[in-house]
Design an enzyme around this catalytic site. Structure first.
Site, mmCIF file in Angstrom:
data_model
loop_
_atom_site.group_PDB
_atom_site.id
_atom_site.type_symbol
_atom_site.label_atom_id
_atom_site.label_comp_id
_atom_site.label_asym_id
_atom_site.label_seq_id
_atom_site.Cartn_x
_atom_site.Cartn_y
_atom_site.Cartn_z
ATOM 1 N N GLY A 38 0.811 -1.219 0.000
ATOM 2 C CA GLY A 38 0.000 0.000 0.000
ATOM 3 C C GLY A 38 0.846 1.272 0.000
ATOM 4 O O GLY A 38 1.990 1.278 0.429
ATOM 5 N N ARG A 45 -1.514 8.522 3.766
ATOM 6 C CA ARG A 45 -1.756 9.400 4.925
ATOM 7 C C ARG A 45 -0.497 9.691 5.740
ATOM 8 O O ARG A 45 -0.487 10.589 6.576
ATOM 9 C CB ARG A 45 -2.845 8.780 5.811
ATOM 10 C CG ARG A 45 -4.230 8.862 5.197
ATOM 11 C CD ARG A 45 -5.228 7.975 5.923
ATOM 12 N NE ARG A 45 -5.127 6.566 5.512
ATOM 13 C CZ ARG A 45 -5.849 5.581 6.052
ATOM 14 N NH1 ARG A 45 -6.698 5.840 7.038
ATOM 15 N NH2 ARG A 45 -5.709 4.334 5.623
ATOM 16 N N ASN A 95 -1.733 4.426 10.340
ATOM 17 C CA ASN A 95 -2.019 4.997 9.027
ATOM 18 C C ASN A 95 -1.466 6.393 8.818
ATOM 19 O O ASN A 95 -1.304 6.830 7.689
ATOM 20 C CB ASN A 95 -3.521 4.981 8.773
ATOM 21 C CG ASN A 95 -4.057 3.555 8.694
ATOM 22 O OD1 ASN A 95 -3.536 2.739 7.936
ATOM 23 N ND2 ASN A 95 -5.029 3.245 9.519
ATOM 24 N N ARG A 118 32.386 7.647 20.403
ATOM 25 C CA ARG A 118 32.061 7.205 19.040
ATOM 26 C C ARG A 118 32.520 5.759 18.816
ATOM 27 O O ARG A 118 33.202 5.184 19.642
ATOM 28 C CB ARG A 118 32.685 8.194 18.058
ATOM 29 C CG ARG A 118 32.028 9.576 18.152
ATOM 30 C CD ARG A 118 32.848 10.640 17.455
ATOM 31 N NE ARG A 118 33.230 10.225 16.115
ATOM 32 C CZ ARG A 118 34.245 10.742 15.431
ATOM 33 N NH1 ARG A 118 34.976 11.713 15.962
ATOM 34 N NH2 ARG A 118 34.540 10.306 14.227
ATOM 35 N N ASN A 123 46.871 8.656 33.136
ATOM 36 C CA ASN A 123 46.036 9.845 33.301
ATOM 37 C C ASN A 123 46.320 10.811 32.159
ATOM 38 O O ASN A 123 47.475 11.162 31.911
ATOM 39 C CB ASN A 123 46.326 10.534 34.629
ATOM 40 C CG ASN A 123 45.284 11.615 34.929
ATOM 41 O OD1 ASN A 123 44.197 11.313 35.405
ATOM 42 N ND2 ASN A 123 45.614 12.861 34.613
ATOM 43 N N ALA A 182 43.874 17.514 31.370
ATOM 44 C CA ALA A 182 42.792 18.279 30.754
ATOM 45 C C ALA A 182 43.232 18.859 29.418
ATOM 46 O O ALA A 182 44.374 19.264 29.240
ATOM 47 C CB ALA A 182 42.354 19.398 31.685
ATOM 48 N N TYR A 220 45.025 13.270 12.659
ATOM 49 C CA TYR A 220 44.705 13.459 11.247
ATOM 50 C C TYR A 220 45.638 14.485 10.637
ATOM 51 O O TYR A 220 45.717 15.622 11.121
ATOM 52 C CB TYR A 220 43.252 13.936 11.164
ATOM 53 C CG TYR A 220 42.680 14.025 9.775
ATOM 54 C CD1 TYR A 220 42.895 13.025 8.837
ATOM 55 C CD2 TYR A 220 41.894 15.110 9.403
ATOM 56 C CE1 TYR A 220 42.348 13.116 7.565
ATOM 57 C CE2 TYR A 220 41.332 15.206 8.148
ATOM 58 C CZ TYR A 220 41.563 14.211 7.225
ATOM 59 O OH TYR A 220 41.020 14.297 5.974
ATOM 60 N N ALA A 233 52.999 19.889 30.754
ATOM 61 C CA ALA A 233 51.801 20.591 30.298
ATOM 62 C C ALA A 233 52.150 21.488 29.116
ATOM 63 O O ALA A 233 53.220 22.091 29.059
ATOM 64 C CB ALA A 233 51.236 21.425 31.440
HETATM 65 C C1 UD1 Z 1 -7.693 -2.884 6.581
HETATM 66 C C2 UD1 Z 1 -8.926 -3.794 6.539
HETATM 67 C C3 UD1 Z 1 -9.829 -3.432 7.700
HETATM 68 C C4 UD1 Z 1 -9.090 -3.566 8.996
HETATM 69 C C5 UD1 Z 1 -7.803 -2.741 8.985
HETATM 70 C C6 UD1 Z 1 -6.969 -3.040 10.214
HETATM 71 C C7 UD1 Z 1 -9.254 -4.228 4.184
HETATM 72 C C8 UD1 Z 1 -10.117 -3.987 2.994
HETATM 73 N N1 UD1 Z 1 -9.616 -3.607 5.299
HETATM 74 O O1 UD1 Z 1 -8.132 -1.551 6.379
HETATM 75 O O2 UD1 Z 1 -10.963 -4.281 7.704
HETATM 76 O O3 UD1 Z 1 -9.926 -3.174 10.077
HETATM 77 O O4 UD1 Z 1 -7.019 -3.045 7.836
HETATM 78 O O5 UD1 Z 1 -5.901 -2.166 10.327
HETATM 79 O O6 UD1 Z 1 -8.329 -5.007 4.094
HETATM 80 N N2 UD1 Z 1 -2.263 -3.387 0.729
HETATM 81 C C9 UD1 Z 1 -1.556 -3.932 -0.326
HETATM 82 N N3 UD1 Z 1 -1.990 -3.703 -1.586
HETATM 83 C C10 UD1 Z 1 -3.107 -2.977 -1.858
HETATM 84 C C11 UD1 Z 1 -3.816 -2.414 -0.773
HETATM 85 C C12 UD1 Z 1 -3.383 -2.645 0.519
HETATM 86 O O7 UD1 Z 1 -0.543 -4.595 -0.141
HETATM 87 O O8 UD1 Z 1 -3.427 -2.842 -3.037
HETATM 88 C C13 UD1 Z 1 -1.783 -3.628 2.099
HETATM 89 C C14 UD1 Z 1 -1.387 -2.365 2.807
HETATM 90 O O9 UD1 Z 1 0.011 -2.103 2.624
HETATM 91 C C15 UD1 Z 1 -1.724 -2.676 4.259
HETATM 92 C C16 UD1 Z 1 -2.846 -3.696 4.156
HETATM 93 O O10 UD1 Z 1 -2.847 -4.175 2.839
HETATM 94 O O11 UD1 Z 1 -0.636 -3.259 4.954
HETATM 95 C C17 UD1 Z 1 -4.189 -3.073 4.503
HETATM 96 O O12 UD1 Z 1 -4.413 -1.971 3.658
HETATM 97 P P1 UD1 Z 1 -4.872 -0.566 4.245
HETATM 98 O O13 UD1 Z 1 -5.100 0.357 3.143
HETATM 99 O O14 UD1 Z 1 -3.982 -0.138 5.343
HETATM 100 O O15 UD1 Z 1 -6.307 -1.016 4.834
HETATM 101 P P2 UD1 Z 1 -7.150 -0.333 5.966
HETATM 102 O O16 UD1 Z 1 -7.989 0.723 5.368
HETATM 103 O O17 UD1 Z 1 -6.285 0.043 7.100
HETATM 104 CA CA CA Z 2 -4.160 0.074 7.594
#
Ligand code: UD1
Ligand code: CA
Length: 502
Positions: A24, A28, A243, A348, A392, A395, A402, A438
């Site tokens: 995803g 946000r 998110n 370091r 020792n 100070a 370098y 010193a």
């Molecule tokens: C999702 C669930 C929701 C749940 C919530 C919990 C779905 C439709 N909804 O909502 O029921 O309560 O998680 O946090 O699944 N992802 C992909 N490819 C895509 C879309 C998403 O890999 O095309 C992955 C995202 O990276 C993420 C996960 O799927 O890790 C969930 O997607 P996200 O958009 O976060 O779903 P939520 O709206 O949070």
């Molecule tokens: Ca999510």
């Protein structure tokens, strides 16, 4: 990373494969960093999810990547080199992502754990209980759920009269009655691979977002006559997603509270949990004390009885038993038992303090061994050196390592006394038991037991202030002193010379 086909297990463990959905956008977060790579408690979001699934010992781990795939793949190679990254070219929803993952391992059957990549508080225990509940009920699929006070934005669990799960409804598609449900979908599922594949094949995009929702798999399985279970997590915090950065900060706080609670229960004193931050990857021994404003990061370990803080950051550092580190910043340093550091010092990488050694106030060290009981008490730079036992360093000593092109080493023997404000121009060796005067600039080796003096002799120009600064408070003070003494003041005469000219 392995080829997908190479990773298919031959035996049948409790979970045949783990699939992490991490393609995803994470819009946000408003970030150029893919969402699952944001960090808390010393790991990425993805790293936490993988760590929670790791104890299952699944033969195959598939991570679906898409947004920022190069970065995510690089990260995976570091934190989970055995995992298979599978690319979801277009983000068409969590159901589509799961289908892409399962297509990559066509021979896989048995139970598969599917997890959203943005559930960083998920714990191995919780996953294990979900797996056990699934095994015990023999359902086609079991979803992890939680009862939460505020279900806003999350998928709601719709149960039948017999308690089995009938469907998951996303908030934007829910009826007002469904919205009032407080049991939510955690985004963690375990299901039979064949059943999940079948249902994914029938999934539609008939929803408010026009996406393929993984959550529709549950309703489709129920339509088929299969049983779908819902396992409620003991701690609703476990299932919290992440998110945006407000949620990220909240998850970070919750995770830190957990880490500190565990430490305190194991015998560590945490004076102010609100300002103390400890990564999940650190360890702290019993009776250690973490003062306010302490941060322990990476692989840092603090042995029992040590005191760290206030206002100290340790990254990949090792602190021995009974040592103390006060208001300092230490990266990759090894601080031996009973050693002391600070206040206000910067250690370091490559710094190693043996037992009882001291690096005091306003000292910077790098790539240096400080021997047992040796001291660098104040205002020094110590780089590329080894210091023997019981030495020792006066100070404001600078290890001049370098030359503008290359770094050079300094070797200081046992029981050496380096005078204040010495410049040790490397490469240089000061033998056992030697002294430096010193203010010396030491450019050649000092034999054991010698006193090295390398500074211009002092010259006092008598009466200069009265003649050249007459009328100033300094001249008046000098005149008064001369009158009291009956003669111009002299001062120390050894190794110095008093001139009357000028
Ligand atoms: C999702 C669930 C929701 C749940 C919530 C919990 C779905 C439709 N909804 O909502 O029921 O309560 O998680 O946090 O699944 N992802 C992909 N490819 C895509 C879309 C998403 O890999 O095309 C992955 C995202 O990276 C993420 C996960 O799927 O890790 C969930 O997607 P996200 O958009 O976060 O779903 P939520 O709206 O949070
Ligand atoms: Ca999510």
């Amino acid at each position: 990373m392995q080829e997908p086909s190479a990773a298919v297990p031959t035996s049948s463990p409790a979970v045949a494969a783990v699939v992490v959905l991490a393609a995803g956008q994470g819009t946000r977060m408003r970030s150029t960093t893919p969402k699952v790579l944001h960090t808390l408690g010393g790991r990425s979001l993805l790293g936490h999810v993988l760590a929670a699934a790791e104890p299952l010992g699944a033969g195959t781990t598939v991570v679906v990547v898409g947004a920022g795939r190069d970065q995510v793949e690089q990260h995976l190679a570091q934190v989970a080199p055995g995992a298979v990254a599978v690319v979801q070219e277009e983000q068409r929803g969590s159901g589509h992502a799961a289908a892409v993952a399962l297509d990559a391992v066509p021979d896989l059957d048995g139970p598969v754990l599917l997890v959203n990549g943005d559930a960083p508080l998920l714990r191995a225990d919780t996953v294990a209980r979900l797996v056990e509940a699934h095994r015990a009920t023999g359902s086609a699929l079991t979803v992890l759920t939680a009862e939460v006070d505020d279900p806003t934005g999350l998928g709601r669990i719709v149960r039948s009269a017999d308690g089995s799960v009938r469907a998951i409804v996303e908030e934007r598609d829910a009826t007002p009655e469904q919205r009032s449900v407080r049991e939510i979908n955690a985004g963690v599922y375990i299901g039979d691979a064949a059943a999940v594949r079948r249902a994914l094949g029938r999934i539609s995009t008939d929803n408010d977002q026009g996406e393929q929702y993984f959550t529709d798999v549950l309703g489709l399985l129920v339509e088929e006559g299969a049983t779908v279970g819902g396992h409620v997590a003991d701690d609703p915090d476990d299932v919290l997603g992440c998110n945006d950065r407000v949620e990220l900060a909240a998850r970070r706080r919750t995770l830190n509270d957990r880490v500190l609670d565990d430490l305190m229960r194991s015998g560590v004193t945490v004076v102010d949990p609100l300002t103390t931050w400890v990564d999940v990857t650190c360890s702290v021994g019993p009776d250690a004390v973490l003062e306010p404003g302490t941060q322990l990061r990476g692989t840092t370990s603090v042995a029992s009885g040590a005191v760290v803080g206030p206002d100290t950051t340790l990254v990949d550092a090792e602190v021995g038993e009974g040592a103390s580190v006060v208001r300092s910043h230490c990266l990759g340093a090894r601080i031996g038992p009973e050693a002391t550091v600070g206040p206000f010092s910067y250690l370091r990488p490559g710094t190693r303090l043996e037992r009882g050694a001291k690096v005091g106030a306003f000292v910077e060290t790098k790539n240096v061994e400080v021997g047992e009981g040796s001291k660098v008490p104040h205002l020094s730079y110590v780089g590329d050196a080894s210091i023997g036992r019981g030495a020792n360093i006066g100070a404001a000593t600078v290890f001049v390592n370098y030359d503008g092109v290359a770094k050079h080493r300094t070797t200081i023997g046992d029981h050496v006394r380096i005078g204040s404000d010495t410049m040790l121009v490397a490469p240089v060796t000061v033998g056992d038991g030697a002294y430096t005067a010193a203010g010396s600039v030491i450019t050649s080796d000092v034999p054991p037991g010698a006193m090295a003096v390398a500074r211009a002799p002092q010259r006092n120009v008598a009466g200069w202030v009265r003649r050249r600064r007459s009328g100033t408070p300094a001249a008046e003070a000098a005149e008064a002193a001369e009158n009291r003494a009956g003669a111009p003041s002299g001062g120390r005469s050894d190794a110095s010379r008093t001139d009357t000219e000028q």
